[in-house]
Scaffold this motif. Structure first.
Motif, PDB file in Angstrom:
ATOM      1  N   THR A   1      31.556 -11.009  11.469  1.00  0.00           N
ATOM      2  CA  THR A   1      30.369 -11.578  12.099  1.00  0.00           C
ATOM      3  C   THR A   1      30.639 -11.862  13.567  1.00  0.00           C
ATOM      4  O   THR A   1      29.785 -11.608  14.427  1.00  0.00           O
ATOM      5  N   ALA A   2      31.840 -12.366  13.859  1.00  0.00           N
ATOM      6  CA  ALA A   2      32.183 -12.667  15.252  1.00  0.00           C
ATOM      7  C   ALA A   2      32.115 -11.395  16.089  1.00  0.00           C
ATOM      8  O   ALA A   2      31.629 -11.400  17.222  1.00  0.00           O
ATOM      9  N   HIS A   3      32.581 -10.299  15.503  1.00  0.00           N
ATOM     10  CA  HIS A   3      32.540  -9.015  16.191  1.00  0.00           C
ATOM     11  C   HIS A   3      31.090  -8.612  16.437  1.00  0.00           C
ATOM     12  O   HIS A   3      30.705  -8.269  17.555  1.00  0.00           O
ATOM     13  N   ALA A   4      30.270  -8.704  15.386  1.00  0.00           N
ATOM     14  CA  ALA A   4      28.855  -8.324  15.516  1.00  0.00           C
ATOM     15  C   ALA A   4      28.115  -9.251  16.475  1.00  0.00           C
ATOM     16  O   ALA A   4      27.208  -8.828  17.191  1.00  0.00           O
ATOM     17  N   ALA A   5      28.506 -10.516  16.498  1.00  0.00           N
ATOM     18  CA  ALA A   5      27.797 -11.495  17.323  1.00  0.00           C
ATOM     19  C   ALA A   5      28.315 -11.520  18.762  1.00  0.00           C
ATOM     20  O   ALA A   5      27.808 -12.277  19.577  1.00  0.00           O
ATOM     21  N   GLY A   6      29.326 -10.708  19.056  1.00  0.00           N
ATOM     22  CA  GLY A   6      29.910 -10.734  20.400  1.00  0.00           C
ATOM     23  C   GLY A   6      30.516 -12.098  20.708  1.00  0.00           C
ATOM     24  O   GLY A   6      30.495 -12.563  21.848  1.00  0.00           O
ATOM     25  N   ALA A   7      31.039 -12.765  19.663  1.00  0.00           N
ATOM     26  CA  ALA A   7      31.614 -14.105  19.845  1.00  0.00           C
ATOM     27  C   ALA A   7      32.997 -14.005  20.495  1.00  0.00           C
ATOM     28  O   ALA A   7      33.647 -12.966  20.454  1.00  0.00           O
ATOM     29  N   ASP A   8      33.429 -15.111  21.093  1.00  0.00           N
ATOM     30  CA  ASP A   8      34.739 -15.146  21.741  1.00  0.00           C
ATOM     31  C   ASP A   8      35.767 -15.857  20.869  1.00  0.00           C
ATOM     32  O   ASP A   8      36.964 -15.733  21.083  1.00  0.00           O
ATOM     33  N   GLY A   9      35.282 -16.654  19.930  1.00  0.00           N
ATOM     34  CA  GLY A   9      36.207 -17.412  19.105  1.00  0.00           C
ATOM     35  C   GLY A   9      35.711 -17.580  17.684  1.00  0.00           C
ATOM     36  O   GLY A   9      34.504 -17.506  17.418  1.00  0.00           O
ATOM     37  N   VAL A  10      36.668 -17.780  16.761  1.00  0.00           N
ATOM     38  CA  VAL A  10      36.356 -18.082  15.359  1.00  0.00           C
ATOM     39  C   VAL A  10      37.179 -19.304  14.977  1.00  0.00           C
ATOM     40  O   VAL A  10      38.381 -19.344  15.236  1.00  0.00           O
TER      41      VAL A  10
END
Ligand code: GLU
Length: 387
Positions: free
Chosen positions: A174-183
């Motif tokens: 999801t972080a990858h899909a959401a373009g997130a910087d952290g998990v």
């Protein structure tokens, strides 16, 4: 060299706290949301909502990946083993529990003046590139609208090979899909320990993992500590690897006490995994997605000349194709084989019928065969990954 002249090793830079990154995926394990009797931990949940509201007020965007549907549903249905005695039980429990879970999140977040969205995903939603991009665009839009998306796996319909299986991997994808910087993976353990704290008094918390190696892998064994979730440390390490490969910071942290996000934003000890940062992270993200897929839809066999070209980072042209196998649509991921065997995979620009029609043909011959303007390549180099 005399000891006095020995160059001092530069102190390792402090790792970035994933909890403070501008776009964060916050994963919450079942054992935090639900107590041993399967009851929702309301006060704790309200404290998380306060943290999320404070973070949003400072401009941080948060996507929540929340487990707990099976545990909550099991209690309502009176199912034994927390609803995990059989797949049918787990799916029924998830269907019942997810309603309660979504209601709980919307109640506590709305009390903070936040809007909430529910997203239920199956593996294919992030495995198929078009659906991955679709999910990504929706999450992006929700965040821009100030909404807090709350995700879970669609456990009721996902079985066997179409499952993520645990929400740690779901959080990383999801972080990858959401373009997130952290998990931030919140769990009921302090992080990665050198040994089992129950049996080894010398076990200590690993604060920073610059790279996942065999020694680190050996420290993560066994299943979920609480027996409630499916994660466990091994699943968390898989998630850390996935995040690292696409340049995302990940931490495993103890979330049991109230205000877990605020605590980790102020630097409470946890385990932080530094990503394999690369300037190519964006392109790599797509390539990692292609390489990380579990299924391919067809096979393209190419000649030596085409093998040599794609090894030099060129696109795959139809002229070098000797056979097209299987059924696939434009945009599917196909395996690419040379005369010696598999060499890579990529997102194909044509469906199987058209790919077959133009195989072995030069670019200037293709448009007439197809009846429309041919593309520059069968698989563009940006969408091609060598394995
Ligand atoms: N999706 C599951 C649930 O909501 C949890 C999966 C996991 O334990 O990681 O209950």
């Amino acid at each position: 060299m005399s000891p006095a002249r020995k160059p001092k090793a530069a102190p390792a830079p402090a790792p970035l706290l994933p909890a403070t990154t501008p776009r964060l995926v916050l994963k919450i394990g079942s054992s935090l949301l639900v107590d041993a009797d399967g009851k929702l931990r309301e006060d704790w949940l309200a404290s998380v909502a306060e943290d999320v509201a404070a973070a949003r007020a400072k401009g941080q965007q948060i996507v929540i990946v929340s487990s707990g549907s099976i545990a909550l549903g099991a209690r309502r249905l009176g199912l034994k083993k927390g609803g995990r005695a059989s797949l049918e039980d787990a799916q029924a429990a998830a269907a019942v529990g997810q309603v309660a879970l979504a209601a709980a999140w919307s109640r506590v977040l709305e009390a903070q003046g936040l809007k909430v969205a529910q997203i239920l995903l199956t593996l294919d939603d992030l495995e198929l590139r078009r659906r991955f991009l679709n999910a990504s665009a929706t999450i992006d839009r929700l965040l821009a609208l100030g909404v807090v998306p709350v995700l879970n796996e669609n456990d009721t319909v996902a079985t066997g090979e179409i499952r993520f299986g645990d929400n740690d991997r779901l959080a990383a994808r999801t972080a990858h899909a959401a373009g997130a910087d952290g998990v931030l993976l919140l769990s009921d353990v302090a992080g990665l320990m050198t040994g089992n704290p129950k049996t080894d008094p010398k076990a200590r918390l690993i604060r920073h993992v610059p790279a996942i190696n065999a020694e680190i892998e050996a420290m993560a064994s066994g299943g979920s500590g609480s027996g409630m979730g499916t994660g466990g440390m091994a699943a968390k390490l898989v998630a850390a690897r996935m995040a690292s490969a696409v340049g995302i910071n990940l931490a495993i942290a103890d979330g049991r006490a109230p205000h877990p996000l605020a605590r980790h934003q102020s630097g409470e000890p946890c385990t932080i995994f530094s990503p394999r940062r690369s300037k190519k992270v964006k392109a790599l993200g797509r390539k990692v997605w292609i390489a990380g897929r579990q299924r391919v839809n067809g096979r393209i066999i190419i000649d030596e000349g085409a093998v040599a070209a794609i090894r030099r980072s060129k696109s795959l042209l139809a002229a070098g194709v000797t056979a097209v196998e299987g059924k696939f649509a434009r945009g599917d991921v196909v395996a690419v084989h040379g005369p010696e065997g598999p060499i890579g995979r990529g997102v194909i620009g044509y469906d199987a019928t058209d790919a077959r029609a133009i195989m072995g043909k030069r670019n200037d011959e293709q448009s007439e065969i197809l009846g429309y303007a041919a593309r520059a390549a069968l698989i563009h180099s940006d969408h091609l990954v060598l394995l």
